[in-house]
Motif scaffolding. Structure first.
Motif, mmCIF file in Angstrom:
data_model
loop_
_atom_site.group_PDB
_atom_site.id
_atom_site.type_symbol
_atom_site.label_atom_id
_atom_site.label_comp_id
_atom_site.label_asym_id
_atom_site.label_seq_id
_atom_site.Cartn_x
_atom_site.Cartn_y
_atom_site.Cartn_z
ATOM 1 N N LEU A 1 -5.996 8.131 2.830
ATOM 2 C CA LEU A 1 -4.718 8.522 3.422
ATOM 3 C C LEU A 1 -4.219 7.451 4.373
ATOM 4 C CD1 LEU A 1 -2.476 10.558 4.373
ATOM 5 C CD2 LEU A 1 -4.158 11.402 6.037
ATOM 6 N N LEU A 2 -2.947 7.078 4.217
ATOM 7 C CA LEU A 2 -2.241 6.267 5.212
ATOM 8 C C LEU A 2 -1.114 7.145 5.749
ATOM 9 C CD1 LEU A 2 -2.028 2.716 3.575
ATOM 10 C CD2 LEU A 2 -3.789 3.643 5.098
ATOM 11 N N GLN B 1 -13.043 2.231 5.698
ATOM 12 C CA GLN B 1 -12.422 1.176 6.487
ATOM 13 C C GLN B 1 -10.946 1.434 6.790
ATOM 14 O OE1 GLN B 1 -12.973 -2.732 4.833
ATOM 15 N NE2 GLN B 1 -11.888 -3.768 6.503
ATOM 16 N N TYR B 2 -10.226 1.974 5.796
ATOM 17 C CA TYR B 2 -8.767 2.045 5.941
ATOM 18 C C TYR B 2 -8.173 3.463 6.040
ATOM 19 C CZ TYR B 2 -8.878 -2.894 4.625
ATOM 20 O OH TYR B 2 -9.125 -4.245 4.584
ATOM 21 N N GLY C 1 -16.543 9.083 3.350
ATOM 22 C CA GLY C 1 -16.003 8.126 2.385
ATOM 23 C C GLY C 1 -14.813 8.678 1.605
ATOM 24 N N GLY C 2 -14.147 9.666 2.192
ATOM 25 C CA GLY C 2 -12.988 10.264 1.527
ATOM 26 C C GLY C 2 -13.340 11.395 0.581
ATOM 27 N N LEU D 1 -0.833 0.752 -2.217
ATOM 28 C CA LEU D 1 -0.902 0.240 -3.590
ATOM 29 C C LEU D 1 -1.865 -0.944 -3.661
ATOM 30 C CD1 LEU D 1 0.448 0.956 -6.297
ATOM 31 C CD2 LEU D 1 2.150 -0.827 -5.828
ATOM 32 N N GLU D 2 -1.864 -1.784 -2.627
ATOM 33 C CA GLU D 2 -2.806 -2.916 -2.554
ATOM 34 C C GLU D 2 -4.250 -2.416 -2.494
ATOM 35 O OE1 GLU D 2 -1.792 -5.321 0.792
ATOM 36 O OE2 GLU D 2 0.207 -5.825 0.017
ATOM 37 N N LEU D 3 -4.492 -1.345 -1.722
ATOM 38 C CA LEU D 3 -5.844 -0.775 -1.647
ATOM 39 C C LEU D 3 -6.288 -0.277 -3.016
ATOM 40 C CD1 LEU D 3 -5.632 1.263 1.707
ATOM 41 C CD2 LEU D 3 -6.541 -1.046 1.354
#
Length: 544
Positions: A128-129, A166-167, A185-186, A148-150
């Motif tokens: 999630l961002l 990490q993100y 880890g999501g 999208l880059e991730l």
């Protein structure tokens, strides 16, 4: 007299929807009532009439004429302008129009989807961002490209869990150095319908096992998701647990000692009441009620759904709340679609996905209506502090729906308490709301049943206000008039003591006042009944 009012409220109708070839039955001051209109009233009331005399067509026509005269009087003295009446009608209109704002075909599909997603559970992990609700299109695009880059990095071989740790801005994905808690880890474990926000649920069930979704948006921001498994659900279960909150070695020793007692045949319920540190469940033997996968934290879910047999209990296991022992009390397998359809439909209607049904209606209306946005007037969207603009400068048409012009002022009023959203998004919402408002305003022309029902309530509410003013309040407050009526009609009663039978006398006085009032209304009005059509009606119901 209130009973008669309520009975007739059920029957009022509208001449606008009468058939063109329909014959006129009665005319009151030039206003015509057709045969079919009266039949609608009469037949609707038949079930409420329990004796032959009261079913008389002629008597019911007299009552109907009285009703029409009263309603006409209510409008003539402007009772329809009362603020209380307007508020009541606005509330009723919203309630009555609600079913017309839903796409039934769309809802049926939502129910079918909900059943599949109840019968089958999905296992997924996500990143999630977060995106602020007031984010501009530019900020939204930047965040979309970032996630999208991730996704591209994962597709090229980097581990999903590592990127998530990490993100991802879902804190559960990250390690917590302060407490030493390891991030997930999501990984969300298994879940089913209604466990997640609807866009997330849709993405989970539309992504194939092993694949990574394209970025999608929820109220929290942008996500990407990897689906790890899809399997048939075990349904819901009832379980109990014993909780020891201390996660140190001391807590482990305590939970182990309780586990030993269980193996030595001591009762789970007694031990829960004695030792459990969950105040919400310990009093009833640790019982947690009924739940499905995804409702509890993942370690608890894993442990309790792994129990095979009723009354089996788990080995001690750890969650972020402490040490647990869980016991399986009952299983509730998934029922058939027909058995669950009603329950699922109620859940769908109460959930956020119902907004999609309304959205489907809006999309249909957009194709049916001629909708014009006026770009010159829309330039105010670029101005700062919109709500401070003077009203006289906001009279240009900003939106037109068919023949209805909507000004800039209407838009400014709409956004006054919604400033937390971006102005371009507010205009989209404003346009959709205006489309629905236009649709609701025109329901009386497009939906005859809606128009009939609305008019019934409208006139019935007016009649209630009128009777309150002309009869009911007067009969209870006019003590001199009541006493005079009683003295004049003493022979009708078995006592000369008004107080002992005041309720009965008030009721008789109401009838008396109403009869005189109706007689006056009839004198003031020109009433013409078609004897020919009335005779036809009498014969029609006699032979039926």
């Amino acid at each position: 007299m209130k009973k008669i009012v309520l009975l007739l409220v059920l029957g009022v109708s509208i001449s606008a929807f009468s058939q063109k070839k329909d014959k006129t039955l009665v005319t009151i001051d030039g206003e015509k009532t057709t045969v079919s209109e009266f039949k609608r009233v009469y037949e609707k009331n038949l079930d409420a009439i329990d004796n032959k005399e009261a079913k008389s067509v002629s008597k019911n026509l007299d009552l109907y004429i009285n009703y029409k005269l009263k309603v006409k009087e209510a409008y003539s003295i402007h009772l329809d302008t009362l603020p209380s009446y307007k508020r009541e009608m606005e509330t009723y209109k919203n309630q009555l129009s609600a079913p017309y704002l839903q796409d039934t075909t769309f809802i049926d599909q939502l129910v079918k989807d909900a059943y599949f997603r109840t019968k089958n559970q999905v296992k997924a992990k996500h990143i999630l961002l977060r995106l602020p609700r007031e984010a501009s299109p530019k900020d939204t695009l930047m965040l979309y490209n970032k996630i999208l880059e991730l996704r591209e990095r994962i597709l090229k071989g980097e581990k999903f869990e590592a990127i998530a740790a990490q993100y991802s801005e879902d804190k559960s994905a990250q390690d917590d150095p302060k407490t030493g808690r390891k991030g997930n880890g999501g990984n969300l474990g298994y879940f089913a319908a209604f466990n997640m926000v609807y866009p997330f649920e849709v993405a989970a069930y539309n992504t194939k096992v092993g694949e990574i979704s394209m970025p999608f948006r929820t109220q929290f921001g942008y996500h990407i998701m990897q689906v790890d498994d899809l399997k048939e659900s075990k349904g819901e279960i009832e379980a109990a647990h014993i909780l020891i909150r201390d996660t140190t070695a001391v807590g482990k020793l305590k939970i182990d000692s309780i586990y030993t007692k269980l193996k030595n045949k001591e009762k789970f319920e007694d031990l829960a009441m004695q030792y459990s540190e969950d105040p919400g469940s310990k009093k009833n033997g640790g019982k947690l009620g009924k739940f499905g996968t995804g409702r509890m934290v993942k370690p608890f879910d894993d442990a309790v759904f792994a129990l095979e047999n009723i009354n089996d209990f788990s080995k001690p296991f750890k969650t972020r709340f402490g040490w647990h022992i869980a016991k399986l009390l009952k299983k509730h397998p998934i029922q058939s679609f027909d058995e669950m359809k009603k329950e699922l439909k109620e859940k769908v209607k109460k959930s956020s996905r119902m907004q999609l049904s309304e959205k489907a209606v809006v999309n249909k209306l957009k194709k049916e209506y001629t909708i014009t946005e006026f770009e010159e007037a829309k330039k105010i969207l670029n101005k700062k502090n919109l709500t401070a603009l003077p009203i006289d400068s906001l009279q240009s048409t900003i939106l037109r729906i068919n023949d209805k012009n909507i000004t800039q002022e209407a838009f400014i009023k709409y956004i006054r308490n919604r400033r937390h959203l971006a102005v371009f998004k507010l205009f989209e919402m404003f346009e959709e709301e205006e489309i629905l408002t236009y649709y609701k305003e025109n329901l009386i022309y497009t939906e005859p049943e809606y128009a009939y029902t609305l008019k019934e309530y409208e006139d019935g509410l007016l009649l209630f206000e009128l009777m309150q003013e002309k009869i009911w309040t007067k009969s209870s407050s006019d003590t001199i008039g009541l006493q005079k009526f009683f003295d004049t009609h003493t022979t009708n009663y078995k006592t000369t003591d008004l107080k002992s039978i005041k309720g009965q006398v008030i009721n008789d006085y109401q009838n008396f006042l109403e009869e005189n009032w109706i007689a006056d209304l009839r004198k003031k009005s020109k009433i013409k009944v078609s004897k020919k059509e009335l005779k036809k009606l009498i014969n029609f119901y006699k032979n039926k």
